[in-house]
Design a protein around this motif. Sequence first.
Motif, PDB file in Angstrom:
ATOM      1  N   ILE A  87       0.997  -1.149  -0.393  1.00 17.81           N
ATOM      2  CA  ILE A  87      -0.098   0.381   0.043  1.00 17.81           C
ATOM      3  C   ILE A  87       0.800   1.254  -0.150  1.00 17.81           C
ATOM      4  O   ILE A  87       0.755   2.225  -0.674  1.00 17.81           O
ATOM      5  CB  ILE A  87      -0.999  -0.215   0.806  1.00 17.81           C
ATOM      6  N   ILE A  88       1.869   1.383   0.586  1.00 18.57           N
ATOM      7  CA  ILE A  88       2.911   2.654   1.430  1.00 18.57           C
ATOM      8  C   ILE A  88       3.696   2.692  -0.257  1.00 18.57           C
ATOM      9  O   ILE A  88       3.737   4.386  -0.551  1.00 18.57           O
ATOM     10  CB  ILE A  88       3.769   1.925   1.955  1.00 18.57           C
ATOM     11  N   ASP A  89       3.804   1.785  -0.992  1.00 21.76           N
ATOM     12  CA  ASP A  89       4.694   1.615  -2.761  1.00 21.76           C
ATOM     13  C   ASP A  89       3.890   2.411  -3.096  1.00 21.76           C
ATOM     14  O   ASP A  89       4.344   2.888  -4.003  1.00 21.76           O
ATOM     15  CB  ASP A  89       4.820   0.219  -2.740  1.00 21.76           C
ATOM     16  N   MET A  90       2.816   1.615  -3.664  1.00 23.73           N
ATOM     17  CA  MET A  90       1.559   2.248  -4.714  1.00 23.73           C
ATOM     18  C   MET A  90       1.507   3.890  -4.263  1.00 23.73           C
ATOM     19  O   MET A  90       0.693   4.741  -4.965  1.00 23.73           O
ATOM     20  CB  MET A  90       0.306   1.436  -4.681  1.00 23.73           C
ATOM     21  N   MET A  91       1.150   4.207  -2.847  1.00 21.72           N
ATOM     22  CA  MET A  91       0.918   5.933  -2.231  1.00 21.72           C
ATOM     23  C   MET A  91       2.059   6.157  -3.015  1.00 21.72           C
ATOM     24  O   MET A  91       1.653   7.179  -3.877  1.00 21.72           O
ATOM     25  CB  MET A  91       1.125   5.672  -1.317  1.00 21.72           C
ATOM     26  N   PHE A  92       3.462   6.287  -3.227  1.00 20.41           N
ATOM     27  CA  PHE A  92       4.895   6.549  -3.716  1.00 20.41           C
ATOM     28  C   PHE A  92       4.727   6.626  -4.830  1.00 20.41           C
ATOM     29  O   PHE A  92       4.889   7.986  -6.039  1.00 20.41           O
ATOM     30  CB  PHE A  92       5.947   6.115  -3.093  1.00 20.41           C
ATOM     31  N   VAL A  93       4.509   5.495  -6.098  1.00 20.36           N
ATOM     32  CA  VAL A  93       4.267   5.337  -7.381  1.00 20.36           C
ATOM     33  C   VAL A  93       2.988   6.859  -7.734  1.00 20.36           C
ATOM     34  O   VAL A  93       2.968   6.552  -9.491  1.00 20.36           O
ATOM     35  CB  VAL A  93       4.255   4.222  -7.830  1.00 20.36           C
ATOM     36  N   GLU A  94       2.161   6.607  -7.110  1.00 15.43           N
ATOM     37  CA  GLU A  94       0.360   7.081  -7.965  1.00 15.43           C
ATOM     38  C   GLU A  94       1.403   8.667  -7.348  1.00 15.43           C
ATOM     39  O   GLU A  94      -0.341   9.316  -8.372  1.00 15.43           O
ATOM     40  CB  GLU A  94      -0.754   6.254  -7.129  1.00 15.43           C
ATOM     41  N   GLY A  95       1.657   9.287  -7.170  1.00 16.95           N
ATOM     42  CA  GLY A  95       2.089  10.358  -6.577  1.00 16.95           C
ATOM     43  C   GLY A  95       3.382  10.662  -7.600  1.00 16.95           C
ATOM     44  O   GLY A  95       4.190  10.018  -8.194  1.00 16.95           O
ATOM     45  N   ASN A  96       3.627  11.899  -6.588  1.00 16.42           N
ATOM     46  CA  ASN A  96       4.995  12.637  -7.394  1.00 16.42           C
ATOM     47  C   ASN A  96       5.803  12.830  -5.759  1.00 16.42           C
ATOM     48  O   ASN A  96       5.954  14.465  -5.823  1.00 16.42           O
ATOM     49  CB  ASN A  96       4.734  13.505  -8.320  1.00 16.42           C
ATOM     50  N   HIS A  97       6.068  11.830  -5.684  1.00 14.56           N
ATOM     51  CA  HIS A  97       6.399  12.255  -4.092  1.00 14.56           C
ATOM     52  C   HIS A  97       8.542  12.536  -4.214  1.00 14.56           C
ATOM     53  O   HIS A  97       8.909  11.586  -4.328  1.00 14.56           O
ATOM     54  CB  HIS A  97       6.436  11.331  -2.768  1.00 14.56           C
ATOM     55  N   PHE A  98       8.958  14.093  -3.852  1.00 11.83           N
ATOM     56  CA  PHE A  98      10.494  13.637  -4.305  1.00 11.83           C
ATOM     57  C   PHE A  98      10.535  14.387  -3.021  1.00 11.83           C
ATOM     58  O   PHE A  98      10.485  15.728  -2.432  1.00 11.83           O
ATOM     59  CB  PHE A  98      10.549  14.858  -5.434  1.00 11.83           C
ATOM     60  N   CYS A  99      10.900  13.476  -1.453  1.00  7.75           N
ATOM     61  CA  CYS A  99      10.887  13.736  -0.284  1.00  7.75           C
ATOM     62  C   CYS A  99      12.144  14.598  -0.669  1.00  7.75           C
ATOM     63  O   CYS A  99      12.483  15.683   0.682  1.00  7.75           O
ATOM     64  CB  CYS A  99      11.245  12.093   0.613  1.00  7.75           C
ATOM     65  N   MET A 100      13.682  14.656  -1.280  1.00  6.18           N
ATOM     66  CA  MET A 100      14.529  15.276  -0.362  1.00  6.18           C
ATOM     67  C   MET A 100      14.358  16.925  -0.945  1.00  6.18           C
ATOM     68  O   MET A 100      15.041  18.204   0.296  1.00  6.18           O
ATOM     69  CB  MET A 100      15.186  15.228  -1.884  1.00  6.18           C
ATOM     70  N   PHE A 101      12.733  17.434  -1.460  1.00  5.90           N
ATOM     71  CA  PHE A 101      12.622  18.631  -1.482  1.00  5.90           C
ATOM     72  C   PHE A 101      11.190  19.209  -1.415  1.00  5.90           C
ATOM     73  O   PHE A 101      11.232  19.715  -1.199  1.00  5.90           O
ATOM     74  CB  PHE A 101      12.526  18.654  -3.637  1.00  5.90           C
ATOM     75  N   CYS A 102      10.570  18.115  -0.186  1.00  4.65           N
ATOM     76  CA  CYS A 102       9.451  19.067   0.275  1.00  4.65           C
ATOM     77  C   CYS A 102       9.901  18.797   1.509  1.00  4.65           C
ATOM     78  O   CYS A 102      10.903  18.826   2.337  1.00  4.65           O
ATOM     79  CB  CYS A 102       8.481  17.193   0.194  1.00  4.65           C
ATOM     80  N   GLU A 103       8.825  20.875   1.613  1.00 11.64           N
ATOM     81  CA  GLU A 103       8.962  21.057   2.842  1.00 11.64           C
ATOM     82  C   GLU A 103       8.805  20.275   4.228  1.00 11.64           C
ATOM     83  O   GLU A 103       8.901  20.336   5.112  1.00 11.64           O
ATOM     84  CB  GLU A 103       8.232  22.512   2.805  1.00 11.64           C
ATOM     85  N   LYS A 104       7.988  19.378   3.637  1.00 10.43           N
ATOM     86  CA  LYS A 104       6.919  17.861   4.715  1.00 10.43           C
ATOM     87  C   LYS A 104       8.439  16.983   4.800  1.00 10.43           C
ATOM     88  O   LYS A 104       8.347  16.643   5.702  1.00 10.43           O
ATOM     89  CB  LYS A 104       6.050  17.579   4.428  1.00 10.43           C
ATOM     90  N   SER A 105       9.766  17.101   4.700  1.00 14.41           N
ATOM     91  CA  SER A 105       9.865  16.005   4.412  1.00 14.41           C
ATOM     92  C   SER A 105      10.454  15.907   6.178  1.00 14.41           C
ATOM     93  O   SER A 105      11.119  16.960   6.456  1.00 14.41           O
ATOM     94  CB  SER A 105      11.734  15.891   4.101  1.00 14.41           C
ATOM     95  N   GLY A 106      10.884  14.802   7.312  1.00 10.21           N
ATOM     96  CA  GLY A 106      11.091  15.152   8.455  1.00 10.21           C
ATOM     97  C   GLY A 106      10.284  15.005   9.080  1.00 10.21           C
ATOM     98  O   GLY A 106       9.732  14.126  10.262  1.00 10.21           O
ATOM     99  N   ASN A 107       8.930  15.127   8.747  1.00 10.13           N
ATOM    100  CA  ASN A 107       7.692  15.547   9.451  1.00 10.13           C
ATOM    101  C   ASN A 107       5.938  14.955   8.673  1.00 10.13           C
ATOM    102  O   ASN A 107       4.887  15.158   9.091  1.00 10.13           O
ATOM    103  CB  ASN A 107       7.137  17.394   9.608  1.00 10.13           C
ATOM    104  N   CYS A 108       6.567  14.153   7.614  1.00 14.06           N
ATOM    105  CA  CYS A 108       5.532  13.584   6.793  1.00 14.06           C
ATOM    106  C   CYS A 108       5.629  11.758   7.369  1.00 14.06           C
ATOM    107  O   CYS A 108       6.590  11.311   7.237  1.00 14.06           O
ATOM    108  CB  CYS A 108       6.085  13.209   5.316  1.00 14.06           C
ATOM    109  N   GLU A 109       4.114  11.880   7.760  1.00 16.68           N
ATOM    110  CA  GLU A 109       4.162   9.998   8.328  1.00 16.68           C
ATOM    111  C   GLU A 109       4.370   9.287   6.781  1.00 16.68           C
ATOM    112  O   GLU A 109       4.226   7.919   7.221  1.00 16.68           O
ATOM    113  CB  GLU A 109       2.654  10.484   8.523  1.00 16.68           C
ATOM    114  N   LEU A 110       3.882   9.466   5.071  1.00 15.48           N
ATOM    115  CA  LEU A 110       4.342   8.588   4.805  1.00 15.48           C
ATOM    116  C   LEU A 110       5.635   8.520   4.818  1.00 15.48           C
ATOM    117  O   LEU A 110       6.308   6.855   4.143  1.00 15.48           O
ATOM    118  CB  LEU A 110       3.396   8.821   3.245  1.00 15.48           C
ATOM    119  N   GLN A 111       6.220   9.434   4.066  1.00 16.43           N
ATOM    120  CA  GLN A 111       7.725   9.246   4.591  1.00 16.43           C
ATOM    121  C   GLN A 111       8.008   8.314   5.679  1.00 16.43           C
ATOM    122  O   GLN A 111       9.254   6.723   5.542  1.00 16.43           O
ATOM    123  CB  GLN A 111       8.790  10.493   4.511  1.00 16.43           C
ATOM    124  N   ALA A 112       7.855   8.372   6.629  1.00 18.58           N
ATOM    125  CA  ALA A 112       8.188   8.129   9.044  1.00 18.58           C
ATOM    126  C   ALA A 112       7.763   6.003   8.081  1.00 18.58           C
ATOM    127  O   ALA A 112       8.861   5.651   8.816  1.00 18.58           O
ATOM    128  CB  ALA A 112       7.662   9.004   8.876  1.00 18.58           C
TER     129      ALA A 112
END
Length: 235
Positions: A87-112
């Motif tokens: 499920i987590i994998d599919m959430m990543f590939v069905e969107g455009n999640h670039f964690c290294m550039f995201c303001e939410k990195s470190g506070n993101c529940e999906l990333q965590a």
Amino acid sequence: MNDTVKITIDGREIEAKPGQTILEAADAEGIYIPRLCSHPDLKPIGSCRVCTVICDGRPQAACVKPVMDGMVIESETPELLQHRRNIIDMMFVEGNHFCMFCEKSGNCELQALAYRFGITAPQYPFQFPEKDVDASHPDIMLDHNRCIMCARCVRASQELDGKNVFQSIGRGFDRKIGVNGEKALVDTDMAVSDRAADICPVGCIIKKRVGFEIPVGKRKFDQNPIGSEIEGVRS
């Protein structure tokens, strides 16, 4: 009427209160069941299915299933762990999640959650969908590239803010979060002080002019993994 019921989670017998969900009962006993759409201030809807457990032999969403006396629950089986990874994998590939550039990195529940499950790269091919960014509002940005359709913002706007700013529109792969303005978020009565502005688990709803106020390395999940605030509540 009994004040408590007894249930078993992964071989551990615990007491729960009638009316609690499996997720609530587990949290109270320091047992972490992963979740994304669930939030303690919102009515549960069981949409993300990350919290799926096996209850008396059948899969159930732990955030919506009420406890019953004698219930036997499995949460940490290899099959369930793989189900959550998928499920987590599919959430990543069905969107455009670039964690290294995201303001939410470190506070993101999906990333965590991805870190918790040891996911460093998705196993499925990226879809690279075309998604809009709505930066029309003076204080809030809505980036559909990062939305996981958890509907937290929809419920928070209705249940906590007394508004109806967000709704789910479309179906299937074209489903997205819409706003009740004529064209964009600026046309709504959304305010930066609304709970809906803070409740997004990913980087979809972002407040302007506060990006990176907390530096990377000092954010919520930089030091402690997701779920650590629940695990160990009771021994």
